[in-house]
Design a protein around this motif. Structure first.
Motif, mmCIF file in Angstrom:
data_model
loop_
_atom_site.group_PDB
_atom_site.id
_atom_site.type_symbol
_atom_site.label_atom_id
_atom_site.label_comp_id
_atom_site.label_asym_id
_atom_site.label_seq_id
_atom_site.Cartn_x
_atom_site.Cartn_y
_atom_site.Cartn_z
ATOM 1 N N LYS A 86 0.820 -1.215 0.000
ATOM 2 C CA LYS A 86 0.000 0.000 0.000
ATOM 3 C C LYS A 86 0.853 1.265 0.000
ATOM 4 N N ASP A 87 2.159 1.113 0.161
ATOM 5 C CA ASP A 87 3.080 2.249 0.214
ATOM 6 C C ASP A 87 3.520 2.595 -1.205
ATOM 7 N N PRO A 88 3.144 3.770 -1.717
ATOM 8 C CA PRO A 88 3.470 4.133 -3.113
ATOM 9 C C PRO A 88 4.970 4.086 -3.422
ATOM 10 N N ALA A 89 5.806 4.496 -2.492
ATOM 11 C CA ALA A 89 7.259 4.466 -2.727
ATOM 12 C C ALA A 89 7.737 3.025 -2.874
ATOM 13 N N PHE A 90 7.227 2.144 -2.032
ATOM 14 C CA PHE A 90 7.615 0.741 -2.123
ATOM 15 C C PHE A 90 7.107 0.121 -3.420
ATOM 16 N N VAL A 91 5.856 0.393 -3.756
ATOM 17 C CA VAL A 91 5.249 -0.182 -4.955
ATOM 18 C C VAL A 91 6.031 0.222 -6.204
ATOM 19 N N GLU A 92 6.481 1.444 -6.263
ATOM 20 C CA GLU A 92 7.259 1.909 -7.423
ATOM 21 C C GLU A 92 8.555 1.109 -7.564
ATOM 22 N N ILE A 93 9.258 0.913 -6.478
ATOM 23 C CA ILE A 93 10.512 0.146 -6.524
ATOM 24 C C ILE A 93 10.229 -1.320 -6.823
ATOM 25 N N PHE A 94 9.184 -1.872 -6.223
ATOM 26 C CA PHE A 94 8.779 -3.252 -6.466
ATOM 27 C C PHE A 94 8.506 -3.475 -7.950
#
Length: 138
Positions: A86-94
């Motif tokens: 749910k964390d946009p920063a994490f999702v982008e890197i993922f």
């Protein structure tokens, strides 16, 4: 170990190539350098799953994204896998890591016997100098 030599000296395929629906051990390579070893009951399905936008299936991309953000694995409520999704920063890197996987090459060897799969996976990890943190109990 004969199976290790078959894996190490085998042909490298594009990550998006077709793979057999057979059990085996696979090796990810970046520019010819081994990067990750894994085992599965279905090579075709497992390699496809590595590209899914799902934390449970794309475990390697998830692990790399977590490492890039300096996050340690946790089972605490509010900071687990589902919460990171749910964390946009994490999702982008993922997602970037999933796209990176598509650029890797893959070697594999079909191994029917589960004990041989386990032995080949850990032997290969040691031979390639991989971190053995994935072999612990959870």
């Amino acid at each position: 170990m004969k199976l290790f030599h078959q894996l190490h000296n085998g042909s490298a395929y594009g990550f998006l190539d077709k793979f057999p629906k057979k059990p085996g051990v696979y090796l990810f390579l970046e520019d010819g350098t081994p990067e990750r070893i894994g085992r599965t009951n279905n090579l075709s399905q497992r390699l496809k799953n590595h590209l899914r936008q799902d934390h449970g299936s794309a475990a390697y991309a998830f692990k790399r994204a977590r490492q890039k953000l300096g996050l340690k694995p946790t089972y605490r409520k509010g900071s687990g896998r589902k919460d990171l999704q749910k964390d946009p920063a994490f999702v982008e890197i993922f997602r970037t890591e999933i796209e990176r996987l598509k650029t890797l090459s893959v070697k594999y060897v079909v191994v029917e016997d589960i004990a041989e799969q386990y032995l080949l996976e850990i032997y290969s990890a040691i031979e390639y100098g991989f971190d053995l943190d994935e072999f612990g109990n959870h």
